[in-house]
Scaffold this motif. Structure first.
Motif, PDB file in Angstrom:
ATOM      1  N   THR A  27       0.836  -1.251  -0.141  1.00 43.85           N
ATOM      2  CA  THR A  27       0.052   0.018   0.222  1.00 43.85           C
ATOM      3  C   THR A  27       0.737   1.351   0.025  1.00 43.85           C
ATOM      4  O   THR A  27       2.264   1.441   0.363  1.00 43.85           O
ATOM      5  CB  THR A  27      -1.001   0.051   1.068  1.00 43.85           C
ATOM      6  N   LYS A  28       0.262   2.398  -0.497  1.00 43.58           N
ATOM      7  CA  LYS A  28       0.922   3.677  -0.465  1.00 43.58           C
ATOM      8  C   LYS A  28      -0.131   4.787  -0.394  1.00 43.58           C
ATOM      9  O   LYS A  28      -1.104   4.642  -1.164  1.00 43.58           O
ATOM     10  CB  LYS A  28       1.697   3.611  -1.702  1.00 43.58           C
ATOM     11  N   VAL A  29       0.078   5.640   0.493  1.00 43.13           N
ATOM     12  CA  VAL A  29      -1.031   6.798   0.696  1.00 43.13           C
ATOM     13  C   VAL A  29      -0.753   7.702  -0.411  1.00 43.13           C
ATOM     14  O   VAL A  29       0.603   8.077  -0.600  1.00 43.13           O
ATOM     15  CB  VAL A  29      -0.847   7.529   1.926  1.00 43.13           C
ATOM     16  N   CYS A  30      -1.609   7.992  -1.374  1.00 47.54           N
ATOM     17  CA  CYS A  30      -1.272   9.069  -2.270  1.00 47.54           C
ATOM     18  C   CYS A  30      -2.785   9.558  -2.817  1.00 47.54           C
ATOM     19  O   CYS A  30      -3.761   9.045  -2.814  1.00 47.54           O
ATOM     20  CB  CYS A  30      -0.922   8.201  -3.677  1.00 47.54           C
ATOM     21  N   ASP A  31      -2.720  10.896  -2.796  1.00 44.63           N
ATOM     22  CA  ASP A  31      -3.758  11.600  -3.595  1.00 44.63           C
ATOM     23  C   ASP A  31      -3.301  11.889  -4.978  1.00 44.63           C
ATOM     24  O   ASP A  31      -2.716  12.669  -5.263  1.00 44.63           O
ATOM     25  CB  ASP A  31      -4.155  13.039  -2.881  1.00 44.63           C
ATOM     26  N   VAL A  32      -4.134  11.372  -5.868  1.00 45.32           N
ATOM     27  CA  VAL A  32      -3.608  11.268  -7.375  1.00 45.32           C
ATOM     28  C   VAL A  32      -4.215  12.730  -7.894  1.00 45.32           C
ATOM     29  O   VAL A  32      -3.777  12.915  -9.203  1.00 45.32           O
ATOM     30  CB  VAL A  32      -4.529  10.267  -8.194  1.00 45.32           C
ATOM     31  N   THR A  33      -5.035  13.538  -7.059  1.00 46.28           N
ATOM     32  CA  THR A  33      -5.182  14.678  -7.957  1.00 46.28           C
ATOM     33  C   THR A  33      -3.973  15.640  -7.638  1.00 46.28           C
ATOM     34  O   THR A  33      -4.152  16.905  -8.056  1.00 46.28           O
ATOM     35  CB  THR A  33      -6.515  15.400  -7.189  1.00 46.28           C
ATOM     36  N   THR A  77      -9.947  14.208 -10.376  1.00 49.55           N
ATOM     37  CA  THR A  77      -9.709  12.704 -10.093  1.00 49.55           C
ATOM     38  C   THR A  77     -10.102  11.792 -11.116  1.00 49.55           C
ATOM     39  O   THR A  77      -9.194  10.915 -11.313  1.00 49.55           O
ATOM     40  CB  THR A  77     -10.629  12.386  -8.991  1.00 49.55           C
ATOM     41  N   ASN A  78     -11.024  12.118 -11.856  1.00 50.36           N
ATOM     42  CA  ASN A  78     -11.553  11.184 -12.993  1.00 50.36           C
ATOM     43  C   ASN A  78     -10.811  11.288 -14.336  1.00 50.36           C
ATOM     44  O   ASN A  78     -10.585  10.275 -15.156  1.00 50.36           O
ATOM     45  CB  ASN A  78     -12.987  11.072 -13.073  1.00 50.36           C
ATOM     46  N   LEU A  79     -10.152  12.406 -14.455  1.00 44.27           N
ATOM     47  CA  LEU A  79      -9.730  12.657 -15.888  1.00 44.27           C
ATOM     48  C   LEU A  79      -8.364  13.221 -15.832  1.00 44.27           C
ATOM     49  O   LEU A  79      -7.362  12.587 -16.301  1.00 44.27           O
ATOM     50  CB  LEU A  79     -10.444  13.895 -16.646  1.00 44.27           C
ATOM     51  N   ILE A  80      -7.871  14.151 -14.821  1.00 49.00           N
ATOM     52  CA  ILE A  80      -6.487  14.583 -15.273  1.00 49.00           C
ATOM     53  C   ILE A  80      -5.636  13.425 -14.539  1.00 49.00           C
ATOM     54  O   ILE A  80      -4.354  13.324 -15.199  1.00 49.00           O
ATOM     55  CB  ILE A  80      -6.377  15.947 -14.293  1.00 49.00           C
ATOM     56  N   ALA A  81      -6.061  13.105 -13.470  1.00 52.10           N
ATOM     57  CA  ALA A  81      -5.219  11.983 -12.856  1.00 52.10           C
ATOM     58  C   ALA A  81      -4.904  11.004 -13.711  1.00 52.10           C
ATOM     59  O   ALA A  81      -3.618  10.566 -13.737  1.00 52.10           O
ATOM     60  CB  ALA A  81      -5.743  11.468 -11.586  1.00 52.10           C
ATOM     61  N   PRO A  82      -5.810  10.236 -14.295  1.00 55.84           N
ATOM     62  CA  PRO A  82      -5.407   9.241 -15.071  1.00 55.84           C
ATOM     63  C   PRO A  82      -4.612   9.418 -16.282  1.00 55.84           C
ATOM     64  O   PRO A  82      -3.717   8.681 -16.917  1.00 55.84           O
ATOM     65  CB  PRO A  82      -6.573   8.450 -15.556  1.00 55.84           C
ATOM     66  N   VAL A  83      -4.704  10.702 -16.888  1.00 55.40           N
ATOM     67  CA  VAL A  83      -4.015  11.368 -18.275  1.00 55.40           C
ATOM     68  C   VAL A  83      -2.676  11.461 -17.527  1.00 55.40           C
ATOM     69  O   VAL A  83      -1.600  11.152 -18.321  1.00 55.40           O
ATOM     70  CB  VAL A  83      -4.469  12.799 -18.575  1.00 55.40           C
ATOM     71  N   ARG A  84      -2.267  12.016 -16.310  1.00 55.70           N
ATOM     72  CA  ARG A  84      -1.048  12.421 -15.913  1.00 55.70           C
ATOM     73  C   ARG A  84      -0.303  11.094 -15.727  1.00 55.70           C
ATOM     74  O   ARG A  84       1.040  11.005 -15.896  1.00 55.70           O
ATOM     75  CB  ARG A  84      -0.986  13.494 -14.941  1.00 55.70           C
ATOM     76  N   LEU A  85      -1.060  10.310 -14.815  1.00 54.61           N
ATOM     77  CA  LEU A  85      -0.250   9.147 -14.406  1.00 54.61           C
ATOM     78  C   LEU A  85       0.116   8.282 -15.575  1.00 54.61           C
ATOM     79  O   LEU A  85       1.227   7.683 -15.640  1.00 54.61           O
ATOM     80  CB  LEU A  85      -1.332   8.315 -13.653  1.00 54.61           C
ATOM     81  N   SER A  86      -0.695   8.170 -16.411  1.00 52.96           N
ATOM     82  CA  SER A  86      -0.301   7.348 -17.691  1.00 52.96           C
ATOM     83  C   SER A  86       0.919   7.799 -18.366  1.00 52.96           C
ATOM     84  O   SER A  86       1.835   7.189 -18.879  1.00 52.96           O
ATOM     85  CB  SER A  86      -1.542   7.410 -18.812  1.00 52.96           C
ATOM     86  N   ALA A  87       0.958   9.232 -18.430  1.00 51.34           N
ATOM     87  CA  ALA A  87       2.087  10.010 -18.989  1.00 51.34           C
ATOM     88  C   ALA A  87       3.517   9.746 -18.407  1.00 51.34           C
ATOM     89  O   ALA A  87       4.516   9.608 -18.864  1.00 51.34           O
ATOM     90  CB  ALA A  87       1.863  11.476 -18.994  1.00 51.34           C
ATOM     91  N   TYR A  88       3.318   9.676 -16.896  1.00 50.71           N
ATOM     92  CA  TYR A  88       4.473   9.132 -16.203  1.00 50.71           C
ATOM     93  C   TYR A  88       4.946   7.670 -16.424  1.00 50.71           C
ATOM     94  O   TYR A  88       6.253   7.569 -16.752  1.00 50.71           O
ATOM     95  CB  TYR A  88       4.200   9.090 -14.760  1.00 50.71           C
ATOM     96  N   PHE A  89       3.915   6.779 -16.494  1.00 53.29           N
ATOM     97  CA  PHE A  89       4.313   5.549 -16.766  1.00 53.29           C
ATOM     98  C   PHE A  89       4.556   4.955 -18.044  1.00 53.29           C
ATOM     99  O   PHE A  89       5.489   3.906 -18.245  1.00 53.29           O
ATOM    100  CB  PHE A  89       3.448   4.509 -16.290  1.00 53.29           C
ATOM    101  N   ILE A  90       4.115   5.523 -19.155  1.00 50.25           N
ATOM    102  CA  ILE A  90       4.226   4.930 -20.512  1.00 50.25           C
ATOM    103  C   ILE A  90       5.762   5.006 -20.952  1.00 50.25           C
ATOM    104  O   ILE A  90       6.205   4.021 -21.429  1.00 50.25           O
ATOM    105  CB  ILE A  90       3.483   5.515 -21.503  1.00 50.25           C
ATOM    106  N   PRO A  91       6.501   5.887 -20.956  1.00 50.42           N
ATOM    107  CA  PRO A  91       7.802   5.964 -21.364  1.00 50.42           C
ATOM    108  C   PRO A  91       8.682   4.786 -20.482  1.00 50.42           C
ATOM    109  O   PRO A  91       9.491   4.020 -21.130  1.00 50.42           O
ATOM    110  CB  PRO A  91       8.502   7.405 -20.924  1.00 50.42           C
ATOM    111  N   TRP A  92       8.293   4.672 -19.348  1.00 46.48           N
ATOM    112  CA  TRP A  92       9.184   3.629 -18.627  1.00 46.48           C
ATOM    113  C   TRP A  92       8.744   2.104 -18.932  1.00 46.48           C
ATOM    114  O   TRP A  92       9.305   1.242 -19.456  1.00 46.48           O
ATOM    115  CB  TRP A  92       8.807   3.765 -17.027  1.00 46.48           C
ATOM    116  N   PHE A  93       7.319   1.845 -19.165  1.00 41.87           N
ATOM    117  CA  PHE A  93       6.751   0.842 -19.951  1.00 41.87           C
ATOM    118  C   PHE A  93       7.322   0.440 -21.107  1.00 41.87           C
ATOM    119  O   PHE A  93       7.756  -0.815 -21.491  1.00 41.87           O
ATOM    120  CB  PHE A  93       5.246   0.798 -19.825  1.00 41.87           C
ATOM    121  N   LEU A  94       7.540   1.410 -22.017  1.00 40.00           N
ATOM    122  CA  LEU A  94       8.198   1.243 -23.297  1.00 40.00           C
ATOM    123  C   LEU A  94       9.596   0.474 -23.276  1.00 40.00           C
ATOM    124  O   LEU A  94       9.936  -0.021 -24.247  1.00 40.00           O
ATOM    125  CB  LEU A  94       8.133   2.598 -24.388  1.00 40.00           C
TER     126      LEU A  94
END
Ligand SMILES: NC(=O)c1ccc[n+]([C@@H]2O[C@H](COP(=O)([O-])OP(=O)(O)OC[C@H]3O[C@@H](n4cnc5c(N)ncnc54)[C@H](OP(=O)(O)O)[C@@H]3O)[C@@H](O)[C@H]2O)c1
Length: 250
Positions: free
Chosen positions: A54-60, A110-127
């Motif tokens: 677990t990790k405490v995090c506010d995705v907003t 919460t519902n839009l900006i967070a998933p967009v920004r988190l995706s942008a963090y993880f995609i280059p790493w996933f690639l």
């Protein structure tokens, strides 16, 4: 996609749909990390599923998103699946001007900006990962046909659906798979003030949704509509696919 041997981060994974997904993925032989704002809920989740991380995090909050990304990268370098599940929902009566909009949760953050920004963090790493990776966004049947008393919620889910289609297209020639979970009404704490709640309609159990989702992921079904959400998704016209392909042909 292989549904075993992954390391999966689920935002908002301590309760409801996120928790049910965490349970089925753990059961299937994956390592699961969940995050959320309430430490007490994360602790309750650990009591039920002791191997969960677990990790405490506010995705907003941008600072929290950055910290989450760097913490995961450093401590769980095998992470290969991000599930953007955290979400909030409220009724907004625009006849009252900005009152409902400004009170309580911020649905757009919460519902839009967070998933967009988190995706942008993880995609280059996933690639750069050697194995299969995936971004899995949790939208809603209400992103396809809105309930007007929740105008912002429905708009965020419609936007997340659109974003997911574009993301899948951008990543189509890469190892990053992009899934969308389109739930129907599910019996969770979300939308305690929704019309469904007032009418006594509770929706399907989160575990039923999670079982359907893991099965669909194993079959590489990228848009996963479950139960009554299938009827809402079916309202998209038959010309969509061809028009989308034409508009993106260059
Ligand atoms: N239930 C339904 O009928 C239904 C239908 C379609 C789609 N969905 C979608 O399914 C997803 C999960 O919802 P649910 O029904 O399982 O409701 P839920 O039990 O209320 O789960 C939402 C989770 O998101 C977390 N969350 C909210 N804001 C957050 C933030 N700023 N930062 C981090 N975590 C946050 C909450 O934890 P904290 O409050 O502790 O942060 C909570 O664990 C949502 O995206 C929702 O829109 C639900």
């Amino acid at each position: 996609m292989n549904i075993k041997g992954n390391t999966i981060l689920i935002t908002g994974g301590a309760t409801g749909i996120g928790f049910a997904l965490a349970a089925v993925f753990l059961q299937a032989g994956n390592q699961v990390i969940i995050c959320g704002r309430r430490e007490a809920k994360l602790k309750e989740a650990t009591a039920k599923l002791p191997s969960i991380i677990t990790k405490v995090c506010d995705v907003t909050k941008e600072k929290d998103r950055a910290e989450l990304f760097h913490w995961v990268k450093e401590n769980y370098p095998d992470l290969n699946v991000l599930i953007n599940n955290a979400g909030v929902q409220k009724m907004v009566d625009l006849k009252k001007g900005r009152t409902d909009l400004l009170e309580g949760e911020n649905e757009i953050e919460t519902n839009l900006i967070a998933p967009v920004r988190l995706s942008a963090y993880f995609i280059p790493w996933f690639l750069q990962q050697k194995k299969e990776t995936a971004i899995i966004n949790v939208s809603s049947g209400l992103g396809f046909v809105p309930i007007a008393v929740m105008p912002v919620y429905c708009a965020t889910k419609a936007a997340l659906h659109s974003f997911t289609i574009s993301l899948r297209y951008q990543l189509k020639d890469t190892s990053v798979k992009v899934f969308e979970i389109v739930p129907p009404a599910v019996e969770t704490d979300l939308g305690k003030t929704s019309p469904d709640e007032e009418s006594g309609y509770k929706g399907i159990p989160p575990s039923e949704l999670a079982e359907a989702v893991i099965k669909a992921i194993s079959k590489n079904q990228y848009e996963i509509a479950v139960g009554e959400a299938k009827g809402l998704v079916a309202t998209v016209g038959p010309g969509f696919k061809e028009t989308f392909e034409n508009m993106n042909r260059w």
